[in-house]
Scaffold this motif. Structure first.
Motif, PDB file in Angstrom:
ATOM      1  N   TYR A 158      46.232 -19.627  44.800  1.00 44.54           N
ATOM      2  CA  TYR A 158      47.637 -19.902  45.094  1.00 44.54           C
ATOM      3  C   TYR A 158      47.782 -21.255  45.785  1.00 44.54           C
ATOM      4  O   TYR A 158      48.661 -22.061  45.430  1.00 44.54           O
ATOM      5  CB  TYR A 158      48.206 -18.808  45.999  1.00 44.54           C
ATOM      6  N   PHE A 159      46.924 -21.516  46.772  1.00 45.86           N
ATOM      7  CA  PHE A 159      47.029 -22.762  47.528  1.00 45.86           C
ATOM      8  C   PHE A 159      46.782 -23.969  46.626  1.00 45.86           C
ATOM      9  O   PHE A 159      47.527 -24.956  46.659  1.00 45.86           O
ATOM     10  CB  PHE A 159      46.034 -22.758  48.690  1.00 45.86           C
ATOM     11  N   VAL A 160      45.748 -23.905  45.802  1.00 43.58           N
ATOM     12  CA  VAL A 160      45.444 -25.010  44.886  1.00 43.58           C
ATOM     13  C   VAL A 160      46.602 -25.235  43.918  1.00 43.58           C
ATOM     14  O   VAL A 160      46.988 -26.376  43.636  1.00 43.58           O
ATOM     15  CB  VAL A 160      44.130 -24.738  44.123  1.00 43.58           C
ATOM     16  N   ALA A 161      47.179 -24.166  43.417  1.00 42.11           N
ATOM     17  CA  ALA A 161      48.309 -24.294  42.494  1.00 42.11           C
ATOM     18  C   ALA A 161      49.517 -24.934  43.171  1.00 42.11           C
ATOM     19  O   ALA A 161      50.209 -25.776  42.569  1.00 42.11           O
ATOM     20  CB  ALA A 161      48.685 -22.926  41.939  1.00 42.11           C
ATOM     21  N   ALA A 175      54.852 -23.677  41.508  1.00 42.09           N
ATOM     22  CA  ALA A 175      53.619 -22.889  41.498  1.00 42.09           C
ATOM     23  C   ALA A 175      53.907 -21.427  41.212  1.00 42.09           C
ATOM     24  O   ALA A 175      53.162 -20.762  40.477  1.00 42.09           O
ATOM     25  CB  ALA A 175      52.896 -23.037  42.836  1.00 42.09           C
ATOM     26  N   ALA A 176      54.989 -20.888  41.772  1.00 41.82           N
ATOM     27  CA  ALA A 176      55.345 -19.490  41.541  1.00 41.82           C
ATOM     28  C   ALA A 176      55.609 -19.230  40.064  1.00 41.82           C
ATOM     29  O   ALA A 176      55.200 -18.195  39.509  1.00 41.82           O
ATOM     30  CB  ALA A 176      56.570 -19.121  42.382  1.00 41.82           C
ATOM     31  N   LEU A 177      56.274 -20.173  39.398  1.00 43.55           N
ATOM     32  CA  LEU A 177      56.544 -20.021  37.969  1.00 43.55           C
ATOM     33  C   LEU A 177      55.257 -20.013  37.160  1.00 43.55           C
ATOM     34  O   LEU A 177      55.069 -19.195  36.257  1.00 43.55           O
ATOM     35  CB  LEU A 177      57.455 -21.156  37.495  1.00 43.55           C
ATOM     36  N   VAL A 178      54.355 -20.936  37.468  1.00 40.68           N
ATOM     37  CA  VAL A 178      53.093 -21.037  36.719  1.00 40.68           C
ATOM     38  C   VAL A 178      52.223 -19.807  36.954  1.00 40.68           C
ATOM     39  O   VAL A 178      51.576 -19.291  36.032  1.00 40.68           O
ATOM     40  CB  VAL A 178      52.348 -22.327  37.126  1.00 40.68           C
ATOM     41  N   LEU A 179      52.184 -19.344  38.201  1.00 41.52           N
ATOM     42  CA  LEU A 179      51.333 -18.209  38.559  1.00 41.52           C
ATOM     43  C   LEU A 179      51.956 -16.864  38.208  1.00 41.52           C
ATOM     44  O   LEU A 179      51.276 -15.827  38.297  1.00 41.52           O
ATOM     45  CB  LEU A 179      51.045 -18.236  40.066  1.00 41.52           C
ATOM     46  N   THR A 184      54.820 -17.458  49.384  1.00 42.12           N
ATOM     47  CA  THR A 184      55.015 -17.986  50.731  1.00 42.12           C
ATOM     48  C   THR A 184      54.285 -17.133  51.760  1.00 42.12           C
ATOM     49  O   THR A 184      53.664 -17.654  52.700  1.00 42.12           O
ATOM     50  CB  THR A 184      56.515 -18.037  51.067  1.00 42.12           C
ATOM     51  N   GLN A 185      54.327 -15.814  51.583  1.00 39.35           N
ATOM     52  CA  GLN A 185      53.643 -14.914  52.512  1.00 39.35           C
ATOM     53  C   GLN A 185      52.136 -15.118  52.475  1.00 39.35           C
ATOM     54  O   GLN A 185      51.473 -15.149  53.520  1.00 39.35           O
ATOM     55  CB  GLN A 185      53.983 -13.460  52.168  1.00 39.35           C
ATOM     56  N   GLN A 186      51.568 -15.277  51.271  1.00 38.20           N
ATOM     57  CA  GLN A 186      50.124 -15.487  51.153  1.00 38.20           C
ATOM     58  C   GLN A 186      49.716 -16.810  51.797  1.00 38.20           C
ATOM     59  O   GLN A 186      48.677 -16.896  52.456  1.00 38.20           O
ATOM     60  CB  GLN A 186      49.705 -15.459  49.682  1.00 38.20           C
ATOM     61  N   LEU A 187      50.544 -17.832  51.629  1.00 40.95           N
ATOM     62  CA  LEU A 187      50.253 -19.124  52.246  1.00 40.95           C
ATOM     63  C   LEU A 187      50.288 -19.002  53.767  1.00 40.95           C
ATOM     64  O   LEU A 187      49.417 -19.545  54.457  1.00 40.95           O
ATOM     65  CB  LEU A 187      51.257 -20.172  51.770  1.00 40.95           C
ATOM     66  N   GLN A 223      38.878 -25.977  45.838  1.00 40.09           N
ATOM     67  CA  GLN A 223      38.542 -26.365  44.467  1.00 40.09           C
ATOM     68  C   GLN A 223      37.079 -26.076  44.154  1.00 40.09           C
ATOM     69  O   GLN A 223      36.750 -25.549  43.084  1.00 40.09           O
ATOM     70  CB  GLN A 223      38.822 -27.850  44.258  1.00 40.09           C
ATOM     71  N   ALA A 224      36.191 -26.436  45.084  1.00 44.91           N
ATOM     72  CA  ALA A 224      34.757 -26.239  44.874  1.00 44.91           C
ATOM     73  C   ALA A 224      34.426 -24.756  44.752  1.00 44.91           C
ATOM     74  O   ALA A 224      33.646 -24.342  43.886  1.00 44.91           O
ATOM     75  CB  ALA A 224      33.970 -26.868  46.021  1.00 44.91           C
ATOM     76  N   ILE A 225      35.018 -23.931  45.616  1.00 54.30           N
ATOM     77  CA  ILE A 225      34.745 -22.491  45.577  1.00 54.30           C
ATOM     78  C   ILE A 225      35.228 -21.887  44.274  1.00 54.30           C
ATOM     79  O   ILE A 225      34.515 -21.111  43.618  1.00 54.30           O
ATOM     80  CB  ILE A 225      35.409 -21.801  46.786  1.00 54.30           C
ATOM     81  N   LEU A 226      36.439 -22.226  43.859  1.00 49.35           N
ATOM     82  CA  LEU A 226      36.986 -21.670  42.622  1.00 49.35           C
ATOM     83  C   LEU A 226      36.168 -22.097  41.407  1.00 49.35           C
ATOM     84  O   LEU A 226      35.967 -21.320  40.472  1.00 49.35           O
ATOM     85  CB  LEU A 226      38.445 -22.098  42.459  1.00 49.35           C
ATOM     86  N   LYS A 227      35.677 -23.352  41.417  1.00 47.56           N
ATOM     87  CA  LYS A 227      34.863 -23.814  40.302  1.00 47.56           C
ATOM     88  C   LYS A 227      33.543 -23.054  40.247  1.00 47.56           C
ATOM     89  O   LYS A 227      33.075 -22.671  39.175  1.00 47.56           O
ATOM     90  CB  LYS A 227      34.605 -25.320  40.410  1.00 47.56           C
ATOM     91  N   GLN A 228      32.922 -22.829  41.412  1.00 46.76           N
ATOM     92  CA  GLN A 228      31.650 -22.113  41.425  1.00 46.76           C
ATOM     93  C   GLN A 228      31.827 -20.662  40.982  1.00 46.76           C
ATOM     94  O   GLN A 228      30.958 -20.100  40.308  1.00 46.76           O
ATOM     95  CB  GLN A 228      31.036 -22.184  42.815  1.00 46.76           C
ATOM     96  N   VAL A 229      32.953 -20.039  41.337  1.00 48.71           N
ATOM     97  CA  VAL A 229      33.230 -18.680  40.872  1.00 48.71           C
ATOM     98  C   VAL A 229      33.381 -18.663  39.352  1.00 48.71           C
ATOM     99  O   VAL A 229      32.837 -17.795  38.660  1.00 48.71           O
ATOM    100  CB  VAL A 229      34.497 -18.125  41.557  1.00 48.71           C
ATOM    101  N   ALA A 230      34.124 -19.645  38.821  1.00 47.01           N
ATOM    102  CA  ALA A 230      34.307 -19.726  37.366  1.00 47.01           C
ATOM    103  C   ALA A 230      32.975 -19.974  36.670  1.00 47.01           C
ATOM    104  O   ALA A 230      32.686 -19.380  35.616  1.00 47.01           O
ATOM    105  CB  ALA A 230      35.302 -20.826  37.026  1.00 47.01           C
ATOM    106  N   ASP A 231      32.131 -20.832  37.253  1.00 42.85           N
ATOM    107  CA  ASP A 231      30.812 -21.106  36.676  1.00 42.85           C
ATOM    108  C   ASP A 231      29.931 -19.863  36.704  1.00 42.85           C
ATOM    109  O   ASP A 231      29.154 -19.618  35.773  1.00 42.85           O
ATOM    110  CB  ASP A 231      30.130 -22.239  37.425  1.00 42.85           C
TER     111      ASP A 231
END
Length: 310
Positions: free
Chosen positions: A8-11, A21-25, A33-36, A69-77
């Protein structure tokens, strides 16, 4: 802290506003907003400046964005490494290229990847070599082409090519000493346009000058290849660089490139990966392809001034 909060934060940062971001997600904006807010409370720091025009990262937000970004990329990898085949690798691979290398390598590599590995999405990022080292270390990119300056111990690295440094100036310039080649001492006596102290070829030039008991007489520091090219064409100075990033202007006759002697200078170009983050099958396949493409470019003479390591 949850992965979805990182996504959410990256988006939000990438799209510049909570509403976009809400529309895309496909998430309601109040929930986003609550999660942020929960994320900021957990970190004890404000991550975003909010205004009617959108959002901007705070200093803390900029730091957290890079880690997210780094964490999300490593999870995807990690997911990709489990599911992809060794015979038909697939997924996304991010390769970092220095500005002065991309002109020679980027397009041939993209074409080769599309031909040999159509199921791999190759993402190329072009940065200063120092920035690429940090991105590789943090896991934001899978592979990087870097220059071997003796400081690559944090990575696994394999030699790629050797690039000769040339004396390059505008055709017809008074800075051009003429002849088939230029003595290193003669080159240093000219006004030179070079990258900053810790970027690109500059450490190699400085070390060679120190070893020969010489000094650079007059240096204009420019890190951007595009701006450096314009400065050369305006005859503000000459440069000591590999010919590849200026190959089009050399071939058109706008710039003149002469080899350097006494001593000849070259830089070692290597392909690097993290020692701590395993490569996916797709990233390993791209790494092998980088070597194949570089070898082919050298053998065909398409990478001007480059030769294979001895």
């Amino acid at each position: 802290m949850e992965l979805r909060q990182l996504r959410y934060f990256v988006a939000i940062v990438d799209h510049g506003s909570l509403s976009r971001a809400a529309l895309v997600l496909h998430v309601a904006q109040p929930a986003l907003t609550q999660q942020l807010r929960q994320l900021e409370d957990e970190l004890g720091a404000r991550l975003l400046h909010r205004s009617a025009q959108g959002v901007l990262c705070t200093d803390a937000g900029k730091v957290f964005y890079e880690h997210a970004q780094a964490i999300l990329k490593q999870v995807a990898d990690a997911r990709s490494a489990v599911t992809q085949s060794t015979t038909r690798p697939s997924g996304s691979v991010t390769l970092g290229l220095p500005h002065s290398i991309s002109g020679a390598l980027a397009l041939p590599l993209l074409m080769a990847t599309r031909e040999h590995y159509p199921e791999i999405t190759l993402q190329l990022t072009e940065e200063l070599s120092g920035n690429l080292s940090e991105q590789l270390r943090s896991g934001r990119i899978n592979l990087a082409v870097l220059f071997d300056d003796g400081q690559l111990g944090a990575f696994t690295s394999t030699p790629l090519i050797e690039e000769d440094l040339m004396f390059i100036c505008r055709a017809g310039s008074a800075l051009d000493p003429g002849g088939a080649s230029v003595a290193f001492a003669d080159a240093l006596g000219r006004t030179l346009i070079l990258p900053a102290q810790q970027q690109g070829v500059r450490p190699r030039i400085e070390n060679a000058a120190h070893a020969a008991g010489l000094a650079l007489a007059n240096v204009i520091e420019i890190n951007s290849i595009a701006i450096l090219k314009s400065a050369l064409l305006a005859d503000m100075g000459a440069t000591l660089l590999p010919a590849a990033p200026l190959q089009d202007q050399v071939e058109s006759g706008a710039l003149v490139a002469r080899p350097i002697h006494s001593p000849a200078l070259a830089r070692s170009v290597t392909l690097c990966a993290s020692k701590n983050i395993p490569l996916t099958n797709a990233a390993a396949a791209v790494g092998r392809l980088v070597h194949q493409v570089a070898r082919d470019l050298c053998e065909r003479g398409a990478w001007r001034g480059a030769h294979l390591p001895k």
